[in-house]
Design an enzyme around this catalytic site. Structure first.
Site, PDB file in Angstrom:
ATOM      1  N   TYR A  61       0.942  -1.267   0.012  1.00  0.00           N
ATOM      2  CA  TYR A  61      -0.060  -0.117   0.079  1.00  0.00           C
ATOM      3  C   TYR A  61       0.687   1.241   0.101  1.00  0.00           C
ATOM      4  O   TYR A  61       0.837   2.127  -0.754  1.00  0.00           O
ATOM      5  CB  TYR A  61      -1.073   0.049   1.182  1.00  0.00           C
ATOM      6  N   ILE A  66      -8.473   9.223   7.745  1.00  0.00           N
ATOM      7  CA  ILE A  66      -9.889  10.208   7.107  1.00  0.00           C
ATOM      8  C   ILE A  66     -10.966   9.349   7.938  1.00  0.00           C
ATOM      9  O   ILE A  66     -10.867   7.904   7.476  1.00  0.00           O
ATOM     10  CB  ILE A  66     -10.158  10.564   5.915  1.00  0.00           C
TER      11      ILE A  66
HETATM   12  P1  NAI Z   1     -14.055   3.877   0.745  1.00  0.00           P
HETATM   13  O1  NAI Z   1     -14.085   2.471   0.954  1.00  0.00           O
HETATM   14  O2  NAI Z   1     -14.955   4.616   1.701  1.00  0.00           O
HETATM   15  O3  NAI Z   1     -14.478   4.138  -0.835  1.00  0.00           O
HETATM   16  C1  NAI Z   1     -13.703   3.298  -1.795  1.00  0.00           C
HETATM   17  C2  NAI Z   1     -14.569   3.214  -2.742  1.00  0.00           C
HETATM   18  O4  NAI Z   1     -13.875   2.438  -3.792  1.00  0.00           O
HETATM   19  C3  NAI Z   1     -16.001   2.287  -2.660  1.00  0.00           C
HETATM   20  O5  NAI Z   1     -17.018   2.787  -2.976  1.00  0.00           O
HETATM   21  C4  NAI Z   1     -15.541   1.081  -3.319  1.00  0.00           C
HETATM   22  O6  NAI Z   1     -16.731   0.156  -3.752  1.00  0.00           O
HETATM   23  C5  NAI Z   1     -14.740   1.497  -4.348  1.00  0.00           C
HETATM   24  N1  NAI Z   1     -13.828   0.522  -4.805  1.00  0.00           N
HETATM   25  C6  NAI Z   1     -13.108  -0.208  -4.295  1.00  0.00           C
HETATM   26  N2  NAI Z   1     -12.105  -1.018  -5.239  1.00  0.00           N
HETATM   27  C7  NAI Z   1     -12.520  -0.764  -6.429  1.00  0.00           C
HETATM   28  C8  NAI Z   1     -12.342  -1.098  -7.729  1.00  0.00           C
HETATM   29  N3  NAI Z   1     -11.298  -2.062  -7.754  1.00  0.00           N
HETATM   30  N4  NAI Z   1     -12.733  -0.597  -8.778  1.00  0.00           N
HETATM   31  C9  NAI Z   1     -13.670   0.382  -8.442  1.00  0.00           C
HETATM   32  N5  NAI Z   1     -14.063   0.857  -7.290  1.00  0.00           N
HETATM   33  C10 NAI Z   1     -13.457   0.357  -6.417  1.00  0.00           C
HETATM   34  O7  NAI Z   1     -12.522   4.450   0.923  1.00  0.00           O
HETATM   35  P2  NAI Z   1     -11.889   6.074   1.401  1.00  0.00           P
HETATM   36  O8  NAI Z   1     -11.413   5.707   2.712  1.00  0.00           O
HETATM   37  O9  NAI Z   1     -12.783   6.833   0.861  1.00  0.00           O
HETATM   38  O10 NAI Z   1     -10.409   5.715   0.345  1.00  0.00           O
HETATM   39  C11 NAI Z   1     -10.303   6.560  -0.895  1.00  0.00           C
HETATM   40  C12 NAI Z   1      -9.190   6.689  -1.188  1.00  0.00           C
HETATM   41  O11 NAI Z   1      -8.467   7.501  -0.255  1.00  0.00           O
HETATM   42  C13 NAI Z   1      -8.200   5.282  -1.303  1.00  0.00           C
HETATM   43  O12 NAI Z   1      -7.493   5.624  -2.530  1.00  0.00           O
HETATM   44  C14 NAI Z   1      -7.494   5.232  -0.050  1.00  0.00           C
HETATM   45  O13 NAI Z   1      -6.438   4.452  -0.318  1.00  0.00           O
HETATM   46  C15 NAI Z   1      -6.955   6.785   0.109  1.00  0.00           C
HETATM   47  N6  NAI Z   1      -6.915   7.064   1.620  1.00  0.00           N
HETATM   48  C16 NAI Z   1      -7.804   6.954   2.643  1.00  0.00           C
HETATM   49  C17 NAI Z   1      -7.356   7.286   3.903  1.00  0.00           C
HETATM   50  C18 NAI Z   1      -8.592   7.201   4.774  1.00  0.00           C
HETATM   51  O14 NAI Z   1      -8.090   7.386   5.922  1.00  0.00           O
HETATM   52  N7  NAI Z   1      -9.776   6.969   4.742  1.00  0.00           N
HETATM   53  C19 NAI Z   1      -6.208   7.532   3.983  1.00  0.00           C
HETATM   54  C20 NAI Z   1      -5.349   7.714   3.251  1.00  0.00           C
HETATM   55  C21 NAI Z   1      -5.427   7.442   2.000  1.00  0.00           C
END
Ligand code: NAI
Length: 270
Positions: free
Chosen positions: A158, A191
């Site tokens: 990651y 977040i």
């Molecule tokens: P989340 O799980 O709330 O939302 C992610 C979305 O991506 C979901 O709707 C899921 O269905 C979709 N998804 C997952 N795999 C997929 C795929 N192969 N193809 C299409 N859609 C797919 O996640 P969140 O927390 O909003 O994360 C979003 C981004 O932020 C990611 O890149 C994560 O690595 C990054 N991030 C998040 C942090 C956090 O603390 N929440 C911290 C640092 C980075």
């Protein structure tokens, strides 16, 4: 007039968390938004909610680990709304069971995370850039992570994939700047999205809060507002940057507490 009026945005992973907030705020500020997600029902529901609030959006399926699917999402955006001028490459995955330390990590998981977290950014940009050139410019925004700026005991794939996203952002910025295509990243700290809440027990959340300079956790809208700024012309002289939105978590010297304790004990001894 909205801050991104007239722009057409494709948001990957827009059914939840950071993507959902960004899609909603982009639409609120006047963009037409395609919400692309593995969870197609969630993407469609998000688009319906945006429409109820007077915005313009549509939800479609995307598998960010599949080249054809990424191309189809970009093509759909151009067919449906006539162009693509904002691409938010936001999908990213982690796996706390398999993405371990160097010796013990699952190598298939390494490949999968590199595909979904890194190659999807390359491919989305590769397919969108020719359309952006035709449109006279555009803004590509990539979701990195603070995990891409520091080493850790686990989540090797990651963190490595996100560090590569930070540099890929610079490469896109350098290669297509003269075409008026800007490329920037946003690096969230913790977040409180559904993914973070699912992956982290309360005790872990408390540890993170303790080390933030600010006395609260980050929320999806903190990233969403940054994305709107980077998508808008307000940021028209910013490119190749990754903005760290992390509550000052990584700002302090990590030895500060021990140093303060040492100074205090010295003072006590006179
Ligand atoms: P989340 O799980 O709330 O939302 C992610 C979305 O991506 C979901 O709707 C899921 O269905 C979709 N998804 C997952 N795999 C997929 C795929 N192969 N193809 C299409 N859609 C797919 O996640 P969140 O927390 O909003 O994360 C979003 C981004 O932020 C990611 O890149 C994560 O690595 C990054 N991030 C998040 C942090 C956090 O603390 N929440 C911290 C640092 C980075």
């Amino acid at each position: 007039m909205g801050r991104v009026e007239g722009k057409v945005a494709l948001v990957t992973g827009g059914a939840s968390g950071i993507g959902l907030s960004s899609a909603t705020l982009l639409a609120k500020e006047g963009a037409k938004v395609v919400i692309a997600d593995f969870n197609v029902d969630g993407a469609k529901e998000a688009a319906e909610n945006i429409k109820k609030q007077g915005g313009e959006a549509v939800g479609i399926f995307l598998d960010a680990g599949n080249e054809e699917s990424i191309k189809a999402a970009v093509d759909f955006t151009v067919e449906h709304y006539g162009t693509i001028t904002v691409l938010f490459n936001n999908v990213g995955l982690t796996n706390l069971r398999k993405d371990l330390d160097i010796v013990n990590m699952d190598l298939d998981e390494w490949d999968r995370l590199m595909d979904v977290n890194l190659k999807s950014v390359l491919l989305g940009s590769r397919f969108a850039i020719p359309h952006m050139i035709k449109a006279g410019g555009g803004s590509i925004i990539n979701t990195a992570s603070m995990a891409g700026f520091a080493g850790d005991s686990l989540r090797t794939a990651y963190g490595s994939s996100k560090a590569a996203v930070v540099n890929l952002t610079r490469y896109i910025a350098v290669q297509y700047g003269k075409d008026k295509i800007r490329c920037n990243g946003v690096a969230p700290g913790l977040i409180l999205t559904p993914a973070a809440k699912k992956n982290m027990p309360q005790a872990m959340l408390d540890i993170f809060a303790k080390f933030n300079a600010l006395p609260y956790h980050g929320e999806a809208d903190d990233i969403g507002h940054t994305v709107v700024f980077l998508a808008s012309d307000e940021s028209k002289f910013i490119t190749g940057q990754t903005i760290q939105v992390e509550g000052g978590h990584y700002m302090a010297n990590p030895s500060i507490t021990d140093v303060e304790n040492y100074m205090f004990s010295m003072k006590q001894q006179g």
